[in-house]
Design a protein around this motif. Structure first.
Motif, PDB file in Angstrom:
ATOM      1  N   MET A   1      21.556  -2.242  -7.292  1.00  0.00           N
ATOM      2  CA  MET A   1      21.131  -0.878  -7.564  1.00  0.00           C
ATOM      3  C   MET A   1      20.025  -0.499  -6.600  1.00  0.00           C
ATOM      4  SD  MET A   1      20.744  -0.601 -11.694  1.00  0.00           S
ATOM      5  CE  MET A   1      20.553   1.169 -11.644  1.00  0.00           C
ATOM      6  N   GLU A   2      19.989   0.787  -6.243  1.00  0.00           N
ATOM      7  CA  GLU A   2      18.898   1.240  -5.405  1.00  0.00           C
ATOM      8  C   GLU A   2      18.591   2.707  -5.653  1.00  0.00           C
ATOM      9  OE1 GLU A   2      20.436   0.370  -1.445  1.00  0.00           O
ATOM     10  OE2 GLU A   2      20.697   2.499  -1.113  1.00  0.00           O
ATOM     11  N   LYS A   3      17.358   3.081  -5.319  1.00  0.00           N
ATOM     12  CA  LYS A   3      16.900   4.460  -5.420  1.00  0.00           C
ATOM     13  C   LYS A   3      16.061   4.750  -4.188  1.00  0.00           C
ATOM     14  CE  LYS A   3      16.710   4.789 -10.470  1.00  0.00           C
ATOM     15  NZ  LYS A   3      15.951   5.274 -11.621  1.00  0.00           N
ATOM     16  N   SER A   4      16.137   6.000  -3.714  1.00  0.00           N
ATOM     17  CA  SER A   4      15.329   6.403  -2.562  1.00  0.00           C
ATOM     18  C   SER A   4      14.284   7.423  -3.008  1.00  0.00           C
ATOM     19  CB  SER A   4      16.218   7.011  -1.478  1.00  0.00           C
ATOM     20  OG  SER A   4      17.068   6.027  -0.950  1.00  0.00           O
ATOM     21  N   PHE A   5      13.145   7.373  -2.326  1.00  0.00           N
ATOM     22  CA  PHE A   5      12.028   8.246  -2.647  1.00  0.00           C
ATOM     23  C   PHE A   5      11.397   8.781  -1.371  1.00  0.00           C
ATOM     24  CE2 PHE A   5      12.404   5.046  -5.913  1.00  0.00           C
ATOM     25  CZ  PHE A   5      12.384   5.794  -7.078  1.00  0.00           C
ATOM     26  N   LYS A   6      10.922  10.028  -1.435  1.00  0.00           N
ATOM     27  CA  LYS A   6      10.141  10.598  -0.346  1.00  0.00           C
ATOM     28  C   LYS A   6       8.677  10.475  -0.761  1.00  0.00           C
ATOM     29  CE  LYS A   6       9.302  14.604   2.510  1.00  0.00           C
ATOM     30  NZ  LYS A   6       9.642  16.002   2.803  1.00  0.00           N
ATOM     31  N   ILE A   7       7.874   9.880   0.099  1.00  0.00           N
ATOM     32  CA  ILE A   7       6.456   9.677  -0.195  1.00  0.00           C
ATOM     33  C   ILE A   7       5.714  10.993   0.044  1.00  0.00           C
ATOM     34  CG2 ILE A   7       4.376   8.356   0.393  1.00  0.00           C
ATOM     35  CD1 ILE A   7       6.751   6.790  -1.013  1.00  0.00           C
ATOM     36  N   THR A   8       5.067  11.499  -1.003  1.00  0.00           N
ATOM     37  CA  THR A   8       4.374  12.784  -0.902  1.00  0.00           C
ATOM     38  C   THR A   8       2.854  12.636  -0.930  1.00  0.00           C
ATOM     39  OG1 THR A   8       4.547  13.083  -3.294  1.00  0.00           O
ATOM     40  CG2 THR A   8       6.293  14.062  -1.949  1.00  0.00           C
ATOM     41  N   ALA A   9       2.345  11.474  -1.275  1.00  0.00           N
ATOM     42  CA  ALA A   9       0.889  11.261  -1.288  1.00  0.00           C
ATOM     43  C   ALA A   9       0.359  11.452   0.131  1.00  0.00           C
ATOM     44  CB  ALA A   9       0.565   9.861  -1.796  1.00  0.00           C
ATOM     45  N   SER A  10      -0.705  12.246   0.278  1.00  0.00           N
ATOM     46  CA  SER A  10      -1.194  12.608   1.608  1.00  0.00           C
ATOM     47  C   SER A  10      -1.613  11.392   2.435  1.00  0.00           C
ATOM     48  CB  SER A  10      -2.367  13.577   1.493  1.00  0.00           C
ATOM     49  OG  SER A  10      -3.422  13.000   0.742  1.00  0.00           O
ATOM     50  N   GLU A  11      -2.049  10.337   1.761  1.00  0.00           N
ATOM     51  CA  GLU A  11      -2.482   9.136   2.489  1.00  0.00           C
ATOM     52  C   GLU A  11      -1.362   8.100   2.627  1.00  0.00           C
ATOM     53  OE1 GLU A  11      -3.233   8.644  -1.842  1.00  0.00           O
ATOM     54  OE2 GLU A  11      -3.671  10.230  -0.418  1.00  0.00           O
ATOM     55  N   GLY A  12      -0.166   8.415   2.138  1.00  0.00           N
ATOM     56  CA  GLY A  12       0.939   7.453   2.213  1.00  0.00           C
ATOM     57  C   GLY A  12       0.731   6.325   1.210  1.00  0.00           C
ATOM     58  N   ILE A  13       1.338   5.178   1.510  1.00  0.00           N
ATOM     59  CA  ILE A  13       1.204   4.016   0.619  1.00  0.00           C
ATOM     60  C   ILE A  13       0.159   3.075   1.218  1.00  0.00           C
ATOM     61  CG2 ILE A  13       2.390   2.057  -0.464  1.00  0.00           C
ATOM     62  CD1 ILE A  13       3.363   4.737  -1.503  1.00  0.00           C
ATOM     63  N   HIS A  14      -1.083   3.199   0.736  1.00  0.00           N
ATOM     64  CA  HIS A  14      -2.162   2.318   1.172  1.00  0.00           C
ATOM     65  C   HIS A  14      -2.475   1.352   0.025  1.00  0.00           C
ATOM     66  CE1 HIS A  14      -5.167   4.490  -1.233  1.00  0.00           C
ATOM     67  NE2 HIS A  14      -4.414   5.546  -0.959  1.00  0.00           N
ATOM     68  N   ALA A  15      -3.660   0.797   0.002  1.00  0.00           N
ATOM     69  CA  ALA A  15      -3.990  -0.282  -0.942  1.00  0.00           C
ATOM     70  C   ALA A  15      -3.774   0.072  -2.410  1.00  0.00           C
ATOM     71  CB  ALA A  15      -5.425  -0.738  -0.728  1.00  0.00           C
ATOM     72  N   ARG A  16      -4.318   1.204  -2.885  1.00  0.00           N
ATOM     73  CA  ARG A  16      -4.206   1.511  -4.322  1.00  0.00           C
ATOM     74  C   ARG A  16      -2.760   1.740  -4.748  1.00  0.00           C
ATOM     75  NH1 ARG A  16      -3.567   5.499  -7.772  1.00  0.00           N
ATOM     76  NH2 ARG A  16      -3.422   7.054  -6.118  1.00  0.00           N
ATOM     77  N   PRO A  17      -2.007   2.617  -4.040  1.00  0.00           N
ATOM     78  CA  PRO A  17      -0.613   2.801  -4.465  1.00  0.00           C
ATOM     79  C   PRO A  17       0.226   1.537  -4.288  1.00  0.00           C
ATOM     80  CG  PRO A  17      -1.231   4.430  -2.793  1.00  0.00           C
ATOM     81  CD  PRO A  17      -2.406   3.559  -3.016  1.00  0.00           C
ATOM     82  N   ALA A  18      -0.053   0.759  -3.266  1.00  0.00           N
ATOM     83  CA  ALA A  18       0.691  -0.494  -3.077  1.00  0.00           C
ATOM     84  C   ALA A  18       0.451  -1.420  -4.257  1.00  0.00           C
ATOM     85  CB  ALA A  18       0.286  -1.166  -1.770  1.00  0.00           C
ATOM     86  N   THR A  19      -0.789  -1.490  -4.721  1.00  0.00           N
ATOM     87  CA  THR A  19      -1.125  -2.328  -5.872  1.00  0.00           C
ATOM     88  C   THR A  19      -0.390  -1.849  -7.122  1.00  0.00           C
ATOM     89  OG1 THR A  19      -3.292  -2.800  -4.933  1.00  0.00           O
ATOM     90  CG2 THR A  19      -3.036  -3.194  -7.292  1.00  0.00           C
ATOM     91  N   LEU A  20      -0.334  -0.519  -7.321  1.00  0.00           N
ATOM     92  CA  LEU A  20       0.383   0.023  -8.483  1.00  0.00           C
ATOM     93  C   LEU A  20       1.861  -0.358  -8.440  1.00  0.00           C
ATOM     94  CD1 LEU A  20      -1.119   3.639  -8.599  1.00  0.00           C
ATOM     95  CD2 LEU A  20      -1.487   1.820 -10.272  1.00  0.00           C
ATOM     96  N   LEU A  21       2.474  -0.242  -7.265  1.00  0.00           N
ATOM     97  CA  LEU A  21       3.900  -0.555  -7.138  1.00  0.00           C
ATOM     98  C   LEU A  21       4.164  -2.037  -7.380  1.00  0.00           C
ATOM     99  CD1 LEU A  21       4.881   1.655  -4.083  1.00  0.00           C
ATOM    100  CD2 LEU A  21       5.488   1.999  -6.478  1.00  0.00           C
ATOM    101  N   VAL A  22       3.352  -2.896  -6.762  1.00  0.00           N
ATOM    102  CA  VAL A  22       3.542  -4.342  -6.926  1.00  0.00           C
ATOM    103  C   VAL A  22       3.339  -4.723  -8.391  1.00  0.00           C
ATOM    104  CG1 VAL A  22       2.584  -6.611  -6.341  1.00  0.00           C
ATOM    105  CG2 VAL A  22       2.966  -4.910  -4.538  1.00  0.00           C
ATOM    106  N   SER A  23       2.311  -4.161  -9.025  1.00  0.00           N
ATOM    107  CA  SER A  23       2.039  -4.469 -10.434  1.00  0.00           C
ATOM    108  C   SER A  23       3.177  -4.015 -11.338  1.00  0.00           C
ATOM    109  CB  SER A  23       0.740  -3.793 -10.885  1.00  0.00           C
ATOM    110  OG  SER A  23      -0.340  -4.307 -10.155  1.00  0.00           O
ATOM    111  N   SER A  24       3.825  -2.898 -10.996  1.00  0.00           N
ATOM    112  CA  SER A  24       4.915  -2.405 -11.835  1.00  0.00           C
ATOM    113  C   SER A  24       6.165  -3.266 -11.703  1.00  0.00           C
ATOM    114  CB  SER A  24       5.235  -0.942 -11.506  1.00  0.00           C
ATOM    115  OG  SER A  24       5.843  -0.817 -10.240  1.00  0.00           O
ATOM    116  N   ALA A  25       6.357  -3.892 -10.543  1.00  0.00           N
ATOM    117  CA  ALA A  25       7.565  -4.686 -10.298  1.00  0.00           C
ATOM    118  C   ALA A  25       7.432  -6.146 -10.725  1.00  0.00           C
ATOM    119  CB  ALA A  25       7.926  -4.632  -8.810  1.00  0.00           C
TER     120      ALA A  25
END
Length: 89
Positions: A1-25
């Motif tokens: 299964m896969e899903k695609s996403f467009k990144i809309t955060a102005s700073e892209g995927i840096h430390a905080r969002p990367a941490t959120l994604l890793v923690s969720s997975a």
């Protein structure tokens, strides 16, 4: 299964969002990959995700394979959307 996403955060995927994604997975058993610019990394690896250098406006694909792949993808989608990181393509 896969899903695609467009990144809309102005700073892209840096430390905080990367941490959120890793923690969720991380709690899930399924293998999960984040693909950007034809390069895939393990979404459970903070260093791998950050090394991608994903900017605002990028389109990423998250793919999962395993017993709880649907739940994992739904959780990652929830985090991306509710945290303002991106939108589903």
């Amino acid at each position: 299964m896969e899903k695609s996403f467009k990144i809309t955060a102005s700073e892209g995927i840096h430390a905080r969002p990367a941490t959120l994604l890793v923690s969720s997975a991380t709690p899930y058993k399924a293998d999960v990959q984040l693909t950007y610019n034809n390069k895939s990394v393990n979404l459970k690896s903070i260093m791998g995700v950050m090394a991608q250098g994903i900017p605002a406006g990028a389109v990423v694909t998250i793919s999962a394979e395993g017993p709880d792949e649907a739940e994992l993808l739904n959780k990652v989608e929830e985090v991306i959307v509710t945290q303002g990181l991106g939108e589903k393509c």
